[in-house]
Design an enzyme around this catalytic site. Sequence first.
Site, PDB file in Angstrom:
ATOM      1  N   ARG A  97      10.417  37.598 -34.266  1.00 52.96           N
ATOM      2  CA  ARG A  97       9.750  36.359 -34.683  1.00 52.96           C
ATOM      3  C   ARG A  97       8.494  36.103 -33.869  1.00 52.96           C
ATOM      4  NH1 ARG A  97       8.158  32.723 -32.048  1.00 52.96           N
ATOM      5  NH2 ARG A  97      10.122  32.340 -30.983  1.00 52.96           N
ATOM      6  N   GLU A 140      -3.242  33.007 -18.311  1.00 53.97           N
ATOM      7  CA  GLU A 140      -3.769  33.896 -17.292  1.00 53.97           C
ATOM      8  C   GLU A 140      -2.792  33.998 -16.123  1.00 53.97           C
ATOM      9  OE1 GLU A 140      -8.520  33.100 -18.177  1.00 53.97           O
ATOM     10  OE2 GLU A 140      -7.734  32.759 -16.164  1.00 53.97           O
ATOM     11  N   HIS A 143      -3.033  30.731 -14.396  1.00 55.97           N
ATOM     12  CA  HIS A 143      -3.199  29.529 -15.215  1.00 55.97           C
ATOM     13  C   HIS A 143      -2.301  29.618 -16.444  1.00 55.97           C
ATOM     14  CE1 HIS A 143      -6.542  28.104 -12.769  1.00 55.97           C
ATOM     15  NE2 HIS A 143      -6.958  29.344 -12.749  1.00 55.97           N
ATOM     16  N   GLY A 144      -1.098  29.021 -16.313  1.00 55.37           N
ATOM     17  CA  GLY A 144      -0.140  29.008 -17.412  1.00 55.37           C
ATOM     18  C   GLY A 144      -0.090  27.640 -18.062  1.00 55.37           C
ATOM     19  N   TRP A 169       1.148  37.932 -20.043  1.00 57.19           N
ATOM     20  CA  TRP A 169       2.289  37.535 -20.874  1.00 57.19           C
ATOM     21  C   TRP A 169       1.866  37.422 -22.347  1.00 57.19           C
ATOM     22  CZ3 TRP A 169       6.003  38.786 -18.012  1.00 57.19           C
ATOM     23  CH2 TRP A 169       6.081  38.414 -16.667  1.00 57.19           C
ATOM     24  N   ARG A 276      40.270  36.285 -33.526  1.00 60.18           N
ATOM     25  CA  ARG A 276      40.824  36.610 -32.213  1.00 60.18           C
ATOM     26  C   ARG A 276      42.154  35.883 -32.011  1.00 60.18           C
ATOM     27  NH1 ARG A 276      41.358  40.130 -28.003  1.00 60.18           N
ATOM     28  NH2 ARG A 276      41.283  39.070 -25.959  1.00 60.18           N
ATOM     29  N   GLN A 287      42.098  23.324 -29.273  1.00 55.15           N
ATOM     30  CA  GLN A 287      41.213  22.161 -29.263  1.00 55.15           C
ATOM     31  C   GLN A 287      39.859  22.435 -28.614  1.00 55.15           C
ATOM     32  OE1 GLN A 287      43.366  18.932 -27.431  1.00 55.15           O
ATOM     33  NE2 GLN A 287      44.617  18.540 -29.246  1.00 55.15           N
ATOM     34  N   GLU A 371       4.777  29.076 -24.917  1.00 53.51           N
ATOM     35  CA  GLU A 371       4.160  28.084 -25.805  1.00 53.51           C
ATOM     36  C   GLU A 371       4.368  26.657 -25.273  1.00 53.51           C
ATOM     37  OE1 GLU A 371       2.457  29.199 -28.294  1.00 53.51           O
ATOM     38  OE2 GLU A 371       3.280  31.153 -28.791  1.00 53.51           O
ATOM     39  N   THR A 373       6.129  25.075 -21.440  1.00 55.72           N
ATOM     40  CA  THR A 373       7.456  25.106 -20.830  1.00 55.72           C
ATOM     41  C   THR A 373       8.294  23.904 -21.263  1.00 55.72           C
ATOM     42  OG1 THR A 373       6.870  23.842 -18.858  1.00 55.72           O
ATOM     43  CG2 THR A 373       6.446  26.224 -18.797  1.00 55.72           C
TER      44      THR A 373
END
Length: 392
Positions: A97, A140, A143-144, A169, A276, A287, A371, A373
Amino acid sequence: MKPDLFQAPDYYNIDELLTDEHRMVKDAAREWVKKEVSPIIEDAAQQATFPTSIVNGLAEIGAFGPYIPEEYGGAGLDQISYGLIMQEIERGDSGVRSTASVQSSLVMYPIYKYGTEEQRKKYLPKLASGEFMGSFGLTEPDHGSNPGGMVTNFKDKGDHYLLNGAKMWISNAPFCDVAVVWAKNEEERIHGLIVERGMEGFTTPETHNKWSLRASATGELIFQDVKVPKENLLPGRSGLGAPLSCLDSARFGIAWGAIGAAMDCYDTALRYAKERIQFGKPIAGFQLQQKKLAEMLTEITKAQLLNLRLGQLRNKDKATSAQISMAKRNNVEIAINIAREARQILGGMGITGEYSIMRHMMNLESVITYEGTHDIHLLITGLDITGIPAFK
């Protein structure tokens, strides 16, 4: 190889609120994922390779620029269709994606929105068909969350621009044919430039040793005195708002995609819990397991409704950046929580590649960061409701 038995949860009959076209688009993407992604994705993740064989299929289901007009090679679909395609693809894998999101929202969108007619005709049809793959250079090394502090820059040299700097990244970087790169001019104003593979001084080293998004190609974009033709500048908009508008589109896709991952984890856990046997009965009869499953489904249903309304607003061009941030943050958070709970239902089997849950969980650790944090999105909402910025 286990068959893909996925059945999407739709507890509130949300499919009834979709148009026939929406359902057709969703079903086509779902069937393609079952046939082409599910059989190969565990091996691709284990091998840490992006399965390039699926690129043509992604193009065929309209995953590249689905909302781009048909005259430029897109499918001419609406925003809800785009979201549904991202949902189904991320049900298969977040890394796949990511490849589609970058191509659509971070490469095709800015070229369509801010490019010249010549740029649209030159690049968009090839990007829509998968002949060209693209990447987006904003983040960068230093610089995020503060992209406005970028140091990547270009200088006017008369007949061309000279670009220097580095981005980090970057999804699709290792194999991209074109990159939409954001850099500052000599007046410190941010502009978008289309950089093509083959330009001297432009390199894209791959990032290795990832525990997350292993089936996605991640790398750097490095520019050392790259000569960029002046006609490759995106003239329609400058300033930080230009790349941030692209991120709005990408974050919208992520809000939908994360629900696909959550759905897959829930569906896997539900099926396993019914099969299972412990203490003489299926663990679905206990429960605590029912509590986990019921809470998963509740959160998925709430997120589905959030996405649908956000898609309606996007279709009317009324969705705000803050609304998109809320959906991205909420939906990724509930997805990663569902993945963790689903893993517990499967016990030790939950950590194996026989099931998709651990792969989704590792992938979502990246999705919750990129995109914007998790914390930054919270503060975007805080700014919107108080009018006071807390992150600068």
